[in-house]
Write an enzyme that holds these catalytic residues in place. Structure first.
Site, PDB file in Angstrom:
ATOM      1  N   GLU A  33       0.841  -1.198   0.000  1.00  0.00           N
ATOM      2  CA  GLU A  33       0.000   0.000   0.000  1.00  0.00           C
ATOM      3  C   GLU A  33       0.873   1.244   0.000  1.00  0.00           C
ATOM      4  OE1 GLU A  33      -3.535   1.298   3.036  1.00  0.00           O
ATOM      5  OE2 GLU A  33      -1.596   0.883   3.928  1.00  0.00           O
ATOM      6  N   HIS A  35       2.554   4.566   0.908  1.00  0.00           N
ATOM      7  CA  HIS A  35       2.842   5.207   2.191  1.00  0.00           C
ATOM      8  C   HIS A  35       3.577   6.522   1.964  1.00  0.00           C
ATOM      9  CE1 HIS A  35       1.566   1.552   4.211  1.00  0.00           C
ATOM     10  NE2 HIS A  35       1.678   2.182   5.361  1.00  0.00           N
ATOM     11  N   GLU A 179       4.665   5.430  11.843  1.00  0.00           N
ATOM     12  CA  GLU A 179       5.230   4.501  10.858  1.00  0.00           C
ATOM     13  C   GLU A 179       6.593   4.976  10.356  1.00  0.00           C
ATOM     14  OE1 GLU A 179       1.692   2.029   8.787  1.00  0.00           O
ATOM     15  OE2 GLU A 179       1.872   4.096   8.082  1.00  0.00           O
TER      16      GLU A 179
HETATM   17 ZN    ZN Z   1       0.826   1.710   7.169  1.00  0.00          ZN
HETATM   18 MN    MN Z   2      -2.035   0.296   6.015  1.00  0.00          MN
END
Ligand code: ZN
Ligand code: MN
Length: 256
Positions: A33, A35, A179
């Site tokens: 995904e 980011h 993150e």
């Molecule tokens: Zn993430």
């Molecule tokens: Mn995610």
């Protein structure tokens, strides 16, 4: 030192490890995904696996190969499906995959499983996979399963230290301080701090639209500021998370 990675073990060594009724198999689950421009597509899977590997020695754990794909990215927590590279599974696929893996672990005598998710949108499809696996294994199975999202183990005090100006909430913390800091701690070579996008301004309405309104989502794919992310914050959070996950696993799984 005990080998932690299941796919690095021989079947003989694996069988030997499972003779310990307290043996725990950790199953990391992520996503592929977007980011933002500064983090890799595999961030959720990389972090789930890194957390699992950090935790494993503390509980005599075995880390199963990561499920590297996840459920579809949602605009308000992952930016949505329109970003190139966000490569997702249907919910039924993720549930079936999770079910098959857990049921196979059970077939060989694994009693304790921890599903370690790093992707917000996976939650209910993992729950479904766990439920289907338990149904397949039957009521006589001794297997117990823990499901967790690693960020839920961050202590209040740690979050206050990381977010002195206030915590925006986990949904908006996509490709942002948590993150990015955790990636700087575990995988600094994969982070491009020079590519950090300008701070986004998100103000999502309290409903969703299908097809998704892509104009609701900042074009960078980042939902709140990643400024202030540091490897040191990443280390503090990783320590906090792993210590508290180990405590939970010991509490649930390791008796006698
Ligand atoms: Zn993430
Ligand atoms: Mn995610």
């Amino acid at each position: 030192m005990q080998m932690e990675m299941m796919d690095h073990l021989s079947w003989v060594a694996y069988e030997e490890r499972l003779r310990d009724p307290n043996a725990i198999v950790l199953l990391p689950v992520g996503a592929l995904e977007q980011h933002g421009p500064h983090l890799p597509l595999g961030t959720d899977a990389l972090l789930a696996a890194a957390v699992a590997r950090t935790v494993a020695p503390g509980v005599n754990g075995i880390v199963a190969p990561t499920i590297n794909y996840g459920y579809k990215s949602q605009p308000k927590c992952g930016g949505g499906q329109h970003f190139p590279g966000t490569t997702s599974l249907d919910g039924a696929t993720l549930s079936a995959l999770t079910c098959d893996i857990i049921a196979e672990l059970g077939r060989h005598g694994v009693r304790n499983v921890a599903v370690v998710s790093g992707h917000y949108e996976n939650q209910w499809f993992l729950v479904e996979g766990i439920d289907l696996a338990r149904r397949r294994l039957g009521p006589a199975s001794p297997m117990r399963i823990m499901r967790l999202e690693y960020w839920d183990f961050l202590a209040e005090a740690t979050l206050k230290g990381v977010f002195p100006d206030g915590f925006p909430g986990f949904a908006l913390e996509h490709a942002a301080v948590i993150e990015t800091s955790m990636m700087l701690h575990y995988f600094p070579e994969l982070v491009g701090m020079d590519k950090l996008p300008p701070d986004p301004l998100v103000d999502f309405p309290p409903y969703d639209m299908y097809p998704a309104h892509t104009h609701w989502v900042p074009s960078s794919g980042v939902l709140s500021s990643a400024r202030g992310a540091t490897a040191e914050k990443g280390r503090l959070m990783a320590d906090d998370i792993s210590t508290r996950i180990i405590a939970a696993l010991r509490n649930e799984f390791m008796h006698g």
